[in-house]
Design an enzyme around this catalytic site. Structure first.
Site: not given
Lengths: 578, 166
Positions: A300-303
């Site tokens: 998810g957005s941690t990428m």
């Protein structure tokens, strides 16, 4: 005496001497080897000197797993039958007392004593207190059918704690999981042998020649794990699991400077002291999966930090450059939205990270291009095992070269569709924290080899100078953005007044099968995560918290970030993060 | 054929001188024989003594050897027993040591330590409990040096030489 008698006597004596002489020749020349071997077998004992398995210690020398000598009890069922015949008793006479002493079920013991076999293992890995009680019972009852011999117990003093990392050993003390398996060859040592002449009672004869090759003990393994850090995250993971009624919770803490893992936990766990007790093999396989290493997930957005770092390094975007967010972006007829279709307006990279703006990130990825994106994804260590010293590391699943569409690029940039392992994610963040130097995570730092002479040698392992994957400038700008993401938000779940935390939350929809078996993204099943570290100026720790399928909330900022905050606060009491 | 000179052919009376000579000769012979027997007896006795001594010596030597062998064997047996006993003690000590090690390993579990700490009401020392002190300032009260006043007696005693005063 007549002459004939003398002659007869002489012939008899001669024949006796010839017979004796022949026997002498047979014994000393013809059958020498065979007879010598038989004689040697009677007086010589060849005893294997078992090598002691090395211990696994944390970075401060605290014992995480270690072996001590123990005992095993075998039964000679032929001798038992003789005893029963002699005394007119049944085996049940002994079963009750023996079961009570050995801590076994009566039925189990009775079954073993009734087996159709000359001998049977009654119990292994017995401690001294138990064996002392058994010996007293053996003397009192004049038991001659039980044989007590040596064995070895592998202790995991903390039970389920760190179970996925340490792994487990089988009944013969061979590693079957985790570090026990990965470093089995180093831990197990080399057995020795002792050849000595013994008397009838099996005692060594004095002044006889003894040939002894001493056993070489297994090496001790010193990990980068810190027992106290592990204790902190174990407790927090338990709390998180209970609060969110999650399917699983994983937490990974590392030292970004060295790449050493300070703590790693997956809940639920298993007890390596009795790995198969009370569970089926299938359940054991499920429980013993080290999901941090063995399983990949959509981050998810941690990428997003990796996408932005790649673009900055490639020079296709500027740190202050603004990207306009309309709330959604259409690619090849498909739409990627920001959360609740909120249009964020103009945002620079800090703003994109703070708002977790999908549209802004997709635009950055488009500027980077598919080839460059894939090149950097590879450089960050995704799509291949990082080489962490744990077995069964997953590589994750990436789009192949030439197989990524423009839409795939968009969703991959925001952490969907491609999968990564938690270990890959934290290694990638550590590269950003280290000014662009990529150094994969590792568990073991040192080996203490023990020579047969008693000498100890220390060997450093998993030392990695690292490789530069992005420029220092790009790393610094992304780190600033991650710092702003936590400190610049009023609502960041990881924000702490006195500690400069940096990080990014992520909420990735899980791929689930519907009633017809079709796979698709679920709206209510997510993986909520937080990746970050502290302190911002000189990061001492980096953390990844993953809550798999929380039931009470879904967003990483609500589900995962507060636990990261708890960890930072607890770690600050241990080693200052200010 | 000539007759022996001691017999007179004409007279059968023995010649007295011949008789005496014969007796003396016989006596001498007897003495010689006696002496010879005495010598033989003495020689035999000496030989017997020698043999007896040798036999006794041999017996003593053999007895000594037997005793020495028995003593050495007993010593070896004792040594073997001691060796076995020591080996047993070493093994038992080793077992106890290993048992103790196992207990220590189990007791050193961090969860166990934490639980015991709670039972003992031990507190976690955090940074909030630290006392912060500004060491750039002197927080101690300036103390005046107190000089004890000499009494009259002390003054007098100080004038008098030590030996006289005491």
């Amino acid at each position: 005496m007549k002459k004939g008698r003398y002659g007869f006597l002489a012939v008899v004596v001669l024949m006796v001497f010839v017979a004796l002489g022949s026997r002498l020749v047979y014994v000393t020349v013809i059958a020498r080897e065979e007879i010598y071997e038989k004689a040697q077998n009677q007086i010589q004992s060849k005893r294997v000197l078992p090598a002691k398995r090395g211990s696994i210690l944390d970075r401060n020398g605290e014992v995480l797993s270690s072996s001590t000598e123990a005992y095993r009890v075998d039964a000679d069922l032929t001798a038992l039958q003789r005893k029963l015949d002699r005394t007119g008793r049944s085996s049940a006479y002994y079963t009750k007392s023996l079961a009570s002493i050995l801590g076994m079920e009566e039925e189990e013991l009775q079954e073993k004593l009734s087996m159709d076999s000359p001998h049977v293992i009654i119990k292994r890995k017995i401690e001294k207190d138990t064996i002392d009680a058994l010996r007293s019972y053996i003397i009192d009852e004049s038991i001659d059918f039980l044989v007590v011999s040596s064995d070895e117990i592998r202790y995991f003093p903390n039970g389920a704690y760190l179970a996925h990392v340490l792994g487990a050993v089988n009944i013969d003390n061979q590693g079957i999981l985790g570090l026990e398996y990965y470093y089995n060859d180093l831990l197990k040592g080399v057995d020795g042998i002792k050849i000595a002449e013994i008397d009838q009672r099996g005692r060594e004869l004095p002044f006889s020649e003894v040939v002894e090759t001493p056993a070489i003990e297994g090496s001790d393994l010193i990990l980068s794990i810190d027992e106290k850090v592990q204790y902190i995250i174990e407790n927090i993971a338990d709390e998180a699991m209970e609060k969110h009624e999650a399917d699983s919770v994983s937490i990974l803490v590392s030292d970004p400077q060295t790449g050493g893992v300070l703590g790693m936990v997956n809940i639920p766990e298993f007890d390596p002291n009795n790995p198969f007790e009370g569970i089926t093999i299938e359940e054991f396989h499920e429980l013993s999966r080290n999901t941090v290493v063995n399983d990949a997930y959509e981050p998810g957005s941690t990428m997003k930090f990796a996408t932005i770092a790649a673009a900055l390094d490639q020079g296709v975007i500027g740190a202050q450059e603004q990207f306009h967010c309309e709330g959604h972006i259409e690619i090849d007829g498909m739409v990627i939205n920001c959360v609740d279709n909120v249009a964020h307006g103009d945002l620079d990279i800090s703003g994109i990270l703070l708002q977790s703006c999908n549209v802004g990130t997709v635009k950055i990825a488009q500027r980077l291009g598919i080839d460059n994106f894939q090149k950097y994804i590879e450089a960050f260590g995704f799509g291949m095992p990082t080489g962490i010293d744990l077995p069964g590391e997953s590589a994750g699943i990436l789009f192949g070269k030439g197989r990524m569409s423009a839409f795939d690029l968009g969703v991959s940039a925001i952490g969907q569709s491609q999968t990564m392992t938690p270990v890959q994610m934290l290694s990638a963040l550590n590269a950003v924290v280290n000014g662009g130097i990529y150094r994969p995570l590792h568990m073991a730092e040192k080996l203490h080899h023990k020579e047969a002479s008693g000498l100890q040698m220390e060997e450093m392992i998993n030392e990695d100078q690292g490789v530069r994957i992005i420029s220092e400038y790009a790393a610094k700008e992304v780190l600033k953005g991650l710092h702003h993401t936590v400190t610049g938000s009023l609502y960041s779940g990881a924000k702490i007044e006195d500690i400069e935390v940096f990080g990014k939350t992520g909420t990735a929809e899980k791929i689930v099968a519907d009633e017809e078996g079709n796979l698709g993204y679920s709206k209510d099943q997510v993986v909520a995560s937080f990746i970050g570290g502290a302190p911002f100026d000189q990061p001492k720790v980096t953390i990844l918290v993953i809550v798999n399928n929380p039931k009470d909330a879904i967003f990483g900022n609500i589900v995962a970030a507060p636990w990261a905050k708890e960890i930072f606060l607890a770690l600050d009491q241990y080693f200052s993060l200010k | 054929m000539a007759l022996p000179n001691r017999i007179h052919s004409m007279n059968t009376v023995p010649n007295p001188s011949v008789e005496r000579e014969e007796r003396r000769r016989r006596q001498e012979e007897q003495e010689k024989l006696k002496h010879s027997r005495e010598l033989y007896r003495m020689k035999t006795a000496a030989q017997n003594n020698k043999v007896r001594k040798r036999v006794v010596g041999t017996i003593l030597l053999m007895a000594t050897l037997v005793l020495a062998t028995l003593w050495r064997s007993a010593e070896i047996y004792t040594l073997q027993n001691e060796y076995v006993t020591i080996q047993g003690s070493i093994r038992e000590t080793h077992r106890q040591n290993e048992d103790l090690r196992g207990k220590i390993i189990k007791a050193s579990a961090i969860g166990e330590v934490a639980m015991q700490s709670l039972d003992l009401d031990l507190i976690v020392v955090d940074q909030g409990m630290a006392i912060h002190t500004d060491l750039s300032k002197n927080h101690f009260e300036e103390l005046e040096v107190q000089v004890q006043k000499e009494s009259l007696t002390d003054k007098i005693l100080s004038i008098i030489p030590f030996e006289v005063a005491h």
